[in-house]
Motif scaffolding. Structure first.
Motif, PDB file in Angstrom:
ATOM      1  N   GLN A   3      92.143   8.335-102.066  1.00 25.91           N
ATOM      2  CA  GLN A   3      90.831   7.702-102.133  1.00 25.91           C
ATOM      3  C   GLN A   3      90.366   7.395-100.709  1.00 25.91           C
ATOM      4  O   GLN A   3      91.151   6.908 -99.886  1.00 25.91           O
ATOM      5  N   LEU A   4      89.113   7.668-100.438  1.00 25.61           N
ATOM      6  CA  LEU A   4      88.505   7.416 -99.134  1.00 25.61           C
ATOM      7  C   LEU A   4      87.356   6.439 -99.312  1.00 25.61           C
ATOM      8  O   LEU A   4      86.456   6.686-100.120  1.00 25.61           O
ATOM      9  N   VAL A   5      87.388   5.359 -98.551  1.00 23.74           N
ATOM     10  CA  VAL A   5      86.343   4.343 -98.649  1.00 23.74           C
ATOM     11  C   VAL A   5      85.717   4.144 -97.281  1.00 23.74           C
ATOM     12  O   VAL A   5      86.394   3.751 -96.321  1.00 23.74           O
ATOM     13  N   GLU A   6      84.438   4.434 -97.181  1.00 22.22           N
ATOM     14  CA  GLU A   6      83.712   4.324 -95.920  1.00 22.22           C
ATOM     15  C   GLU A   6      83.079   2.951 -95.787  1.00 22.22           C
ATOM     16  O   GLU A   6      82.748   2.297 -96.777  1.00 22.22           O
ATOM     17  N   SER A   7      82.878   2.551 -94.543  1.00 23.12           N
ATOM     18  CA  SER A   7      82.116   1.352 -94.231  1.00 23.12           C
ATOM     19  C   SER A   7      81.389   1.584 -92.916  1.00 23.12           C
ATOM     20  O   SER A   7      81.756   2.464 -92.132  1.00 23.12           O
ATOM     21  N   GLY A   8      80.389   0.774 -92.674  1.00 17.73           N
ATOM     22  CA  GLY A   8      79.561   0.939 -91.494  1.00 17.73           C
ATOM     23  C   GLY A   8      78.256   1.611 -91.882  1.00 17.73           C
ATOM     24  O   GLY A   8      77.884   1.646 -93.038  1.00 17.73           O
ATOM     25  N   GLY A   9      77.601   2.170 -90.926  1.00 16.86           N
ATOM     26  CA  GLY A   9      76.299   2.771 -91.189  1.00 16.86           C
ATOM     27  C   GLY A   9      75.206   1.732 -91.177  1.00 16.86           C
ATOM     28  O   GLY A   9      75.433   0.559 -90.919  1.00 16.86           O
ATOM     29  N   GLY A  10      73.985   2.173 -91.471  1.00 19.24           N
ATOM     30  CA  GLY A  10      72.851   1.273 -91.476  1.00 19.24           C
ATOM     31  C   GLY A  10      71.690   1.836 -90.694  1.00 19.24           C
ATOM     32  O   GLY A  10      71.579   3.055 -90.504  1.00 19.24           O
ATOM     33  N   LEU A  11      70.836   0.949 -90.230  1.00  9.39           N
ATOM     34  CA  LEU A  11      69.619   1.329 -89.513  1.00  9.39           C
ATOM     35  C   LEU A  11      69.735   0.926 -88.056  1.00  9.39           C
ATOM     36  O   LEU A  11      70.141  -0.204 -87.739  1.00  9.39           O
ATOM     37  N   VAL A  12      69.385   1.853 -87.175  1.00 10.28           N
ATOM     38  CA  VAL A  12      69.454   1.580 -85.744  1.00 10.28           C
ATOM     39  C   VAL A  12      68.307   2.307 -85.055  1.00 10.28           C
ATOM     40  O   VAL A  12      67.824   3.339 -85.549  1.00 10.28           O
ATOM     41  N   GLN A  13      67.887   1.792 -83.938  1.00 10.20           N
ATOM     42  CA  GLN A  13      66.845   2.467 -83.168  1.00 10.20           C
ATOM     43  C   GLN A  13      67.443   3.602 -82.340  1.00 10.20           C
ATOM     44  O   GLN A  13      68.637   3.583 -82.002  1.00 10.20           O
ATOM     45  N   ALA A  14      66.619   4.555 -82.017  1.00 15.31           N
ATOM     46  CA  ALA A  14      67.059   5.674 -81.183  1.00 15.31           C
ATOM     47  C   ALA A  14      67.649   5.153 -79.879  1.00 15.31           C
ATOM     48  O   ALA A  14      67.118   4.213 -79.272  1.00 15.31           O
ATOM     49  N   GLY A  15      68.762   5.752 -79.492  1.00 14.51           N
ATOM     50  CA  GLY A  15      69.474   5.319 -78.302  1.00 14.51           C
ATOM     51  C   GLY A  15      70.557   4.297 -78.587  1.00 14.51           C
ATOM     52  O   GLY A  15      71.387   4.011 -77.714  1.00 14.51           O
ATOM     53  N   GLY A  16      70.574   3.774 -79.776  1.00 11.47           N
ATOM     54  CA  GLY A  16      71.549   2.760 -80.144  1.00 11.47           C
ATOM     55  C   GLY A  16      72.873   3.352 -80.585  1.00 11.47           C
ATOM     56  O   GLY A  16      73.091   4.573 -80.517  1.00 11.47           O
ATOM     57  N   GLY A 112      80.113   8.383 -99.244  1.00  5.50           N
ATOM     58  CA  GLY A 112      78.990   8.548 -98.333  1.00  5.50           C
ATOM     59  C   GLY A 112      78.380   7.222 -97.916  1.00  5.50           C
ATOM     60  O   GLY A 112      78.365   6.256 -98.691  1.00  5.50           O
ATOM     61  N   THR A 113      77.887   7.188 -96.700  1.00  4.36           N
ATOM     62  CA  THR A 113      77.206   6.003 -96.185  1.00  4.36           C
ATOM     63  C   THR A 113      75.983   6.454 -95.389  1.00  4.36           C
ATOM     64  O   THR A 113      76.051   7.426 -94.633  1.00  4.36           O
ATOM     65  N   GLN A 114      74.881   5.759 -95.576  1.00  5.23           N
ATOM     66  CA  GLN A 114      73.612   6.174 -94.962  1.00  5.23           C
ATOM     67  C   GLN A 114      73.537   5.703 -93.511  1.00  5.23           C
ATOM     68  O   GLN A 114      73.814   4.530 -93.211  1.00  5.23           O
ATOM     69  N   VAL A 115      73.138   6.602 -92.646  1.00  9.45           N
ATOM     70  CA  VAL A 115      72.821   6.272 -91.255  1.00  9.45           C
ATOM     71  C   VAL A 115      71.371   6.677 -91.024  1.00  9.45           C
ATOM     72  O   VAL A 115      71.007   7.841 -91.243  1.00  9.45           O
ATOM     73  N   THR A 116      70.562   5.730 -90.596  1.00  2.76           N
ATOM     74  CA  THR A 116      69.154   5.985 -90.336  1.00  2.76           C
ATOM     75  C   THR A 116      68.834   5.587 -88.910  1.00  2.76           C
ATOM     76  O   THR A 116      69.105   4.455 -88.501  1.00  2.76           O
ATOM     77  N   VAL A 117      68.281   6.534 -88.153  1.00  4.29           N
ATOM     78  CA  VAL A 117      67.922   6.289 -86.759  1.00  4.29           C
ATOM     79  C   VAL A 117      66.409   6.353 -86.653  1.00  4.29           C
ATOM     80  O   VAL A 117      65.805   7.406 -86.912  1.00  4.29           O
ATOM     81  N   SER A 118      65.800   5.259 -86.259  1.00  8.63           N
ATOM     82  CA  SER A 118      64.338   5.216 -86.141  1.00  8.63           C
ATOM     83  C   SER A 118      63.914   5.569 -84.723  1.00  8.63           C
ATOM     84  O   SER A 118      64.618   5.284 -83.756  1.00  8.63           O
TER      85      SER A 118
END
Length: 119
Positions: A3-16, A112-118
């Motif tokens: 079993q694989l459990v991810e954590s982290g990810g989220g929303l960050v601004q470009a360059g972050g 899966g975990t969502q990463v969004t770069v604005s």
């Protein structure tokens, strides 16, 4: 089974920066390669970074010099440190593991975990 459990990810601004973690449990003795894929809407899943039990690493050309991958075998955890993030890095990131020293055909996947770069 593994079993694989991810954590982290989220929303960050470009360059972050963001950091992802993936903890493995179960029949972990069978795992050799671990790493990360990503998939943006309307695209195929792409191999981003991989590390093997022997310590070798490899990265997609698009993330070389910006992403690093590390592995703590005592904690059965693999990490993806993402620096200099770009809007094109926006995707769902999946942890993957293989019984082989290659991650081309993973045996196991995380949720899966969502990463969004604005921009």
């Amino acid at each position: 089974q593994v079993q694989l459990v991810e954590s982290g990810g989220g929303l960050v601004q470009a360059g972050g920066s963001l950091s992802l973690s993936c903890a493995a449990s179960g029949s972990i003795f069978s795992i050799n390669a671990m790493g990360w894929y990503r998939q943006a809407p309307g695209t195929q899943r792409e191999l981003v970074a991989v590390t093997t039990r022997a310590g070798s690493t490899d990265f997609a050309d698009s993330v070389k010099g910006r992403f690093t991958i590390s592995r703590d075998n005592a904690k059965n955890t693999v990490y993806l440190q993402m620096n200099g993030l770009k809007p094109d890095d926006t995707a769902v990131y999946y942890c993957a593991a293989s019984r082989l020293a290659s991650l081309l055909y993973p045996n196991y996947w995380g949720q899966g975990t969502q990463v969004t770069v604005s921009s």
